[in-house]
Design an enzyme around this catalytic site. Structure first.
Site, PDB file in Angstrom:
ATOM      1  N   PRO A  10      40.495  14.001   1.553  1.00 26.34           N
ATOM      2  CA  PRO A  10      39.672  14.013   0.345  1.00 26.34           C
ATOM      3  C   PRO A  10      39.974  12.951  -0.800  1.00 26.34           C
ATOM      4  O   PRO A  10      41.328  12.643  -0.995  1.00 26.34           O
ATOM      5  CB  PRO A  10      40.074  15.476  -0.253  1.00 26.34           C
ATOM      6  CG  PRO A  10      41.326  15.756   0.586  1.00 26.34           C
ATOM      7  CD  PRO A  10      41.180  15.123   2.157  1.00 26.34           C
ATOM      8  N   ASN A  11      39.081  12.646  -1.572  1.00 23.38           N
ATOM      9  CA  ASN A  11      39.122  11.698  -2.620  1.00 23.38           C
ATOM     10  C   ASN A  11      39.302  10.217  -2.358  1.00 23.38           C
ATOM     11  O   ASN A  11      39.298   9.317  -3.035  1.00 23.38           O
ATOM     12  CB  ASN A  11      40.120  12.106  -3.403  1.00 23.38           C
ATOM     13  CG  ASN A  11      40.129  13.535  -4.257  1.00 23.38           C
ATOM     14  OD1 ASN A  11      38.877  13.608  -4.814  1.00 23.38           O
ATOM     15  ND2 ASN A  11      40.791  14.399  -4.096  1.00 23.38           N
ATOM     16  N   ARG A  18      39.943   4.816  -8.252  1.00 24.85           N
ATOM     17  CA  ARG A  18      40.826   6.034  -8.180  1.00 24.85           C
ATOM     18  C   ARG A  18      42.347   5.484  -8.582  1.00 24.85           C
ATOM     19  O   ARG A  18      42.754   4.762  -7.552  1.00 24.85           O
ATOM     20  CB  ARG A  18      40.857   7.003  -6.952  1.00 24.85           C
ATOM     21  CG  ARG A  18      41.820   8.081  -7.008  1.00 24.85           C
ATOM     22  CD  ARG A  18      41.948   8.585  -5.564  1.00 24.85           C
ATOM     23  NE  ARG A  18      42.706   9.645  -5.810  1.00 24.85           N
ATOM     24  CZ  ARG A  18      43.263  10.216  -4.692  1.00 24.85           C
ATOM     25  NH1 ARG A  18      43.097   9.666  -3.494  1.00 24.85           N
ATOM     26  NH2 ARG A  18      44.183  11.207  -4.668  1.00 24.85           N
ATOM     27  N   TYR A  23      46.853   3.378  -5.855  1.00 25.21           N
ATOM     28  CA  TYR A  23      46.208   3.438  -4.401  1.00 25.21           C
ATOM     29  C   TYR A  23      45.564   1.937  -4.241  1.00 25.21           C
ATOM     30  O   TYR A  23      45.037   1.863  -3.140  1.00 25.21           O
ATOM     31  CB  TYR A  23      45.091   4.490  -4.486  1.00 25.21           C
ATOM     32  CG  TYR A  23      45.741   5.867  -4.589  1.00 25.21           C
ATOM     33  CD1 TYR A  23      46.615   6.123  -3.462  1.00 25.21           C
ATOM     34  CD2 TYR A  23      45.414   6.636  -5.491  1.00 25.21           C
ATOM     35  CE1 TYR A  23      47.201   7.563  -3.683  1.00 25.21           C
ATOM     36  CE2 TYR A  23      46.023   7.744  -5.718  1.00 25.21           C
ATOM     37  CZ  TYR A  23      46.894   8.449  -4.594  1.00 25.21           C
ATOM     38  OH  TYR A  23      47.372   9.611  -4.669  1.00 25.21           O
ATOM     39  N   ASN A  75      44.831   9.535   7.264  1.00 25.49           N
ATOM     40  CA  ASN A  75      45.387   9.945   6.117  1.00 25.49           C
ATOM     41  C   ASN A  75      44.930  11.063   5.420  1.00 25.49           C
ATOM     42  O   ASN A  75      43.749  11.237   5.144  1.00 25.49           O
ATOM     43  CB  ASN A  75      45.096   8.808   4.803  1.00 25.49           C
ATOM     44  CG  ASN A  75      45.718   8.958   3.623  1.00 25.49           C
ATOM     45  OD1 ASN A  75      46.215   9.867   3.136  1.00 25.49           O
ATOM     46  ND2 ASN A  75      45.607   7.992   2.867  1.00 25.49           N
ATOM     47  N   ALA A  78      45.538  14.903   0.119  1.00 31.19           N
ATOM     48  CA  ALA A  78      46.231  15.912  -0.268  1.00 31.19           C
ATOM     49  C   ALA A  78      46.477  17.012   0.604  1.00 31.19           C
ATOM     50  O   ALA A  78      47.368  17.976   0.649  1.00 31.19           O
ATOM     51  CB  ALA A  78      45.346  16.501  -1.475  1.00 31.19           C
ATOM     52  N   HIS A  81      49.797  18.054   2.304  1.00 24.16           N
ATOM     53  CA  HIS A  81      50.888  18.993   1.901  1.00 24.16           C
ATOM     54  C   HIS A  81      50.432  20.193   1.867  1.00 24.16           C
ATOM     55  O   HIS A  81      51.243  21.238   1.319  1.00 24.16           O
ATOM     56  CB  HIS A  81      51.286  18.595   0.355  1.00 24.16           C
ATOM     57  CG  HIS A  81      51.267  17.110   0.099  1.00 24.16           C
ATOM     58  ND1 HIS A  81      52.076  16.286   0.813  1.00 24.16           N
ATOM     59  CD2 HIS A  81      50.191  16.169  -0.646  1.00 24.16           C
ATOM     60  CE1 HIS A  81      51.881  14.863   0.487  1.00 24.16           C
ATOM     61  NE2 HIS A  81      50.675  14.848  -0.289  1.00 24.16           N
ATOM     62  N   GLU A  99      50.358   8.976  11.090  1.00 20.34           N
ATOM     63  CA  GLU A  99      50.058   9.681   9.644  1.00 20.34           C
ATOM     64  C   GLU A  99      50.361   8.291   8.520  1.00 20.34           C
ATOM     65  O   GLU A  99      51.274   7.643   8.952  1.00 20.34           O
ATOM     66  CB  GLU A  99      50.905  10.565   9.255  1.00 20.34           C
ATOM     67  CG  GLU A  99      50.663  11.257   8.156  1.00 20.34           C
ATOM     68  CD  GLU A  99      51.861  12.242   7.681  1.00 20.34           C
ATOM     69  OE1 GLU A  99      52.514  12.798   8.477  1.00 20.34           O
ATOM     70  OE2 GLU A  99      51.954  12.649   6.436  1.00 20.34           O
ATOM     71  N   HIS A 101      50.001   6.883   4.475  1.00 22.88           N
ATOM     72  CA  HIS A 101      49.814   7.145   3.117  1.00 22.88           C
ATOM     73  C   HIS A 101      49.718   5.576   2.657  1.00 22.88           C
ATOM     74  O   HIS A 101      50.718   5.047   2.701  1.00 22.88           O
ATOM     75  CB  HIS A 101      50.816   8.083   2.464  1.00 22.88           C
ATOM     76  CG  HIS A 101      50.850   9.375   3.139  1.00 22.88           C
ATOM     77  ND1 HIS A 101      50.016  10.608   2.788  1.00 22.88           N
ATOM     78  CD2 HIS A 101      51.673   9.937   4.263  1.00 22.88           C
ATOM     79  CE1 HIS A 101      50.177  11.394   3.600  1.00 22.88           C
ATOM     80  NE2 HIS A 101      51.057  11.119   4.493  1.00 22.88           N
ATOM     81  N   LEU A 102      48.910   5.478   1.694  1.00 25.14           N
ATOM     82  CA  LEU A 102      48.966   4.380   1.017  1.00 25.14           C
ATOM     83  C   LEU A 102      49.897   4.248  -0.042  1.00 25.14           C
ATOM     84  O   LEU A 102      50.698   3.189  -0.144  1.00 25.14           O
ATOM     85  CB  LEU A 102      47.508   4.101   0.170  1.00 25.14           C
ATOM     86  CG  LEU A 102      46.337   4.213   0.697  1.00 25.14           C
ATOM     87  CD1 LEU A 102      45.177   4.758   0.006  1.00 25.14           C
ATOM     88  CD2 LEU A 102      45.706   2.850   1.028  1.00 25.14           C
ATOM     89  N   SER A 103      50.315   5.377  -0.790  1.00 26.58           N
ATOM     90  CA  SER A 103      51.517   5.319  -1.433  1.00 26.58           C
ATOM     91  C   SER A 103      52.925   5.753  -1.019  1.00 26.58           C
ATOM     92  O   SER A 103      52.704   6.471   0.214  1.00 26.58           O
ATOM     93  CB  SER A 103      50.952   6.244  -2.773  1.00 26.58           C
ATOM     94  OG  SER A 103      51.017   7.556  -2.470  1.00 26.58           O
ATOM     95  N   ARG A 108      57.124   9.978  -5.219  1.00 29.61           N
ATOM     96  CA  ARG A 108      56.350  10.636  -6.136  1.00 29.61           C
ATOM     97  C   ARG A 108      56.764  12.074  -6.520  1.00 29.61           C
ATOM     98  O   ARG A 108      57.747  12.395  -6.241  1.00 29.61           O
ATOM     99  CB  ARG A 108      54.896  10.728  -5.873  1.00 29.61           C
ATOM    100  CG  ARG A 108      54.539   9.094  -5.566  1.00 29.61           C
ATOM    101  CD  ARG A 108      52.999   8.914  -4.937  1.00 29.61           C
ATOM    102  NE  ARG A 108      52.101   9.425  -6.072  1.00 29.61           N
ATOM    103  CZ  ARG A 108      50.889   9.668  -5.762  1.00 29.61           C
ATOM    104  NH1 ARG A 108      50.267   9.387  -4.641  1.00 29.61           N
ATOM    105  NH2 ARG A 108      50.124  10.087  -6.595  1.00 29.61           N
TER     106      ARG A 108
END
Ligand code: DQA
Length: 145
Positions: A10-11, A18, A23, A75, A78, A81, A99, A101-103, A108
């Site tokens: 999502p997103n 964004r 990102y 990816n 959200a 988690h 898996e 993740h960009l960040s 974080r």
């Protein structure tokens, strides 16, 4: 031909606009196009799908069990988690799971430090931006665990 599925949660359809400070400025289309090129050079077929819906991501993972997909690069955004359901779907998939993740989620908020998907993933890449997807595809095409 060897097949890989790239799933964006999502997103991630909003990439480029964004929170670019987190990102990056590349769009999802930019990221996918680079993966298509990389896959073609390696003689692989890659399919890329994005969904804002947990159930749709699960349907895509379930379909990958049956169509000869060798690896899933995901990816989960959200849902990383929160989603036991995506973990369960991946547990039913027999190929490799990477898996991405960009960040760097570990730098974080603490709620981003836990990943259900990591309980299944063969490899996890975080914090390399869009390069993480390409590293994941390179690993998938190289084979092994
Ligand atoms: C993300 C990190 C997640 O915590 C977040 O919810 C996302 C994107 C990443 O690529 O860095 O949507 O998966």
């Amino acid at each position: 031909m060897n097949k890989a599925l790239v799933l964006h949660g999502p997103n991630l359809n909003l990439l480029g606009t964004r929170q670019p400070e987190i990102y990056g400025h590349e769009t999802l289309e930019d990221i996918n196009n680079a993966l298509f090129e990389q896959a073609a050079l390696g003689g692989w077929e890659v399919r890329c799908r994005q969904s804002n819906h947990e159930g749709e991501l699960i349907d895509l993972i379930q379909a990958a069990r049956l169509d000869g997909t060798a690896a899933i690069i995901i990816n989960p955004a959200a849902y990383t988690h929160t989603s036991v359901a995506i973990l369960d779907a991946l547990n039913a998939f027999e190929g490799r799971v990477i898996e991405v993740h960009l960040s760097n989620v570990h730098r974080r908020e603490s709620f981003r430090h836990h990943s259900y998907v990591s309980l299944r993933a063969d490899g996890v890449i975080a914090g390399l931006g869009s390069q993480g997807y390409r590293a994941a595809l390179e690993a998938v095409m190289a084979g092994g665990r």
